[in-house]
Design a protein around this motif. Sequence first.
Motif, PDB file in Angstrom:
ATOM      1  N   MET A 118       0.845  -1.203   0.000  1.00  0.00           N
ATOM      2  CA  MET A 118       0.000   0.000   0.000  1.00  0.00           C
ATOM      3  C   MET A 118       0.879   1.252   0.000  1.00  0.00           C
ATOM      4  O   MET A 118       1.903   1.304   0.670  1.00  0.00           O
ATOM      5  N   HIS A 119       0.462   2.270  -0.760  1.00  0.00           N
ATOM      6  CA  HIS A 119       1.174   3.543  -0.746  1.00  0.00           C
ATOM      7  C   HIS A 119       0.975   4.223   0.602  1.00  0.00           C
ATOM      8  O   HIS A 119      -0.087   4.125   1.215  1.00  0.00           O
ATOM      9  N   GLY A 120       2.028   4.906   1.086  1.00  0.00           N
ATOM     10  CA  GLY A 120       1.929   5.543   2.401  1.00  0.00           C
ATOM     11  C   GLY A 120       2.951   6.634   2.566  1.00  0.00           C
ATOM     12  O   GLY A 120       3.137   7.467   1.677  1.00  0.00           O
ATOM     13  N   GLY A 121       3.657   6.628   3.687  1.00  0.00           N
ATOM     14  CA  GLY A 121       4.647   7.666   3.991  1.00  0.00           C
ATOM     15  C   GLY A 121       5.878   7.575   3.113  1.00  0.00           C
ATOM     16  O   GLY A 121       5.995   6.703   2.252  1.00  0.00           O
ATOM     17  N   GLU A 122       6.826   8.457   3.363  1.00  0.00           N
ATOM     18  CA  GLU A 122       8.012   8.582   2.520  1.00  0.00           C
ATOM     19  C   GLU A 122       8.846   7.301   2.514  1.00  0.00           C
ATOM     20  O   GLU A 122       9.398   6.914   1.485  1.00  0.00           O
ATOM     21  N   HIS A 153      -3.868  -4.402  -4.080  1.00  0.00           N
ATOM     22  CA  HIS A 153      -3.557  -4.320  -2.657  1.00  0.00           C
ATOM     23  C   HIS A 153      -4.552  -5.098  -1.801  1.00  0.00           C
ATOM     24  O   HIS A 153      -4.190  -5.671  -0.778  1.00  0.00           O
ATOM     25  N   THR A 154      -5.818  -5.064  -2.193  1.00  0.00           N
ATOM     26  CA  THR A 154      -6.880  -5.776  -1.484  1.00  0.00           C
ATOM     27  C   THR A 154      -7.833  -6.389  -2.507  1.00  0.00           C
ATOM     28  O   THR A 154      -7.713  -6.143  -3.711  1.00  0.00           O
ATOM     29  N   ASP A 155      -8.773  -7.188  -2.006  1.00  0.00           N
ATOM     30  CA  ASP A 155      -9.767  -7.866  -2.848  1.00  0.00           C
ATOM     31  C   ASP A 155      -9.096  -8.655  -3.970  1.00  0.00           C
ATOM     32  O   ASP A 155      -9.475  -8.575  -5.139  1.00  0.00           O
TER      33      ASP A 155
END
Length: 329
Positions: free
Chosen positions: A47-51, A75-77
């Motif tokens: 999942m995309h997130g912090g730096e 990422h899900t499903d």
Amino acid sequence: MELIIGGSGSGKSAYAEARICVEYEKICKIQDNSSTKPPLYYIATMMHGGEEIEEKIRKHQKMREGKGFHTLEWHTDFLGHLKENEKEKDPLKLKSAYVLLECVSNLTANEMYMNGGENTRGEDVLQVLKDGILKLAQTCKCLIVVTNDVFLEPCPSKEMEEYLKVLGELNQFLAFMSENTQEIVAGIPCTMKKQIKEKQMNQGEKILIVGGSFQGKKRFAESIYRGKDWICGETCELEVIKDAKAVEKFHSFIKRWLSANRTLEELISILLEQEKERVIICDEVGCGIVPIDPDERQYREAVGRVCSAFAKEANRIYRVTCGIGQRLQ
């Protein structure tokens, strides 16, 4: 299907990419016409997130740059994506595709804890992930799956324990389904060979089975010792160790033994009684950062010392990873 497992920074991603590219290049040489070449997919689960996460994603993108990958951010499903593709009559051409799934540990966490994951829909995450990856393996031409070895450190919380349990069961399922399982250690692939059949425990024999948490150690042990008289180190009376033939969760027993102010010398003496057969299952708890708490330090060191003493006299020693027992002695 091939399963690749390794710790953080072990080189498992680079190895998996190289493996799928080798297989892909083989078919591309046969199918010389570019219009008939199958697709090469990278299923990204982070999942995309912090730096820090974004930097890791950029690093992986750079690693596969110019290799012909088409990225699918699932990422899900996971099962839902496959069903949708099937409903639309395979626009992704998965039936001829070469696929790298990177990685199962992220996917499991996403499905358990992220919005849109299977757990938020009340689904059985483990079963849905099994169904999804099996469906992908049965659909595509070649599948390589990457997973993390995160089972060698004491579990800090109930939530983490539940995650490890699901991931451990999933890894065992994938190893069972795979034609080949590789453990990557410092960039070096170590083939984990599935035993055809281990011989049954003999009278007077001593067997030690170790491994990370949730690796299928008990299931493996039961293929060697089919007796029903197992005792659980978490709950049994301490004195039953004197006559116990089969002990699971022995690391928990050692912690309770120390809490009762019993000595390691006494326990080791009991375990090594010459004519008594024993099979002992113990989690490896000595990895990771040394605890600040002195009792935890004493416990971890005690587990290592008792297992080492027992191993010196053992007829057979196994280490179990993903349900596969590798004989060490």
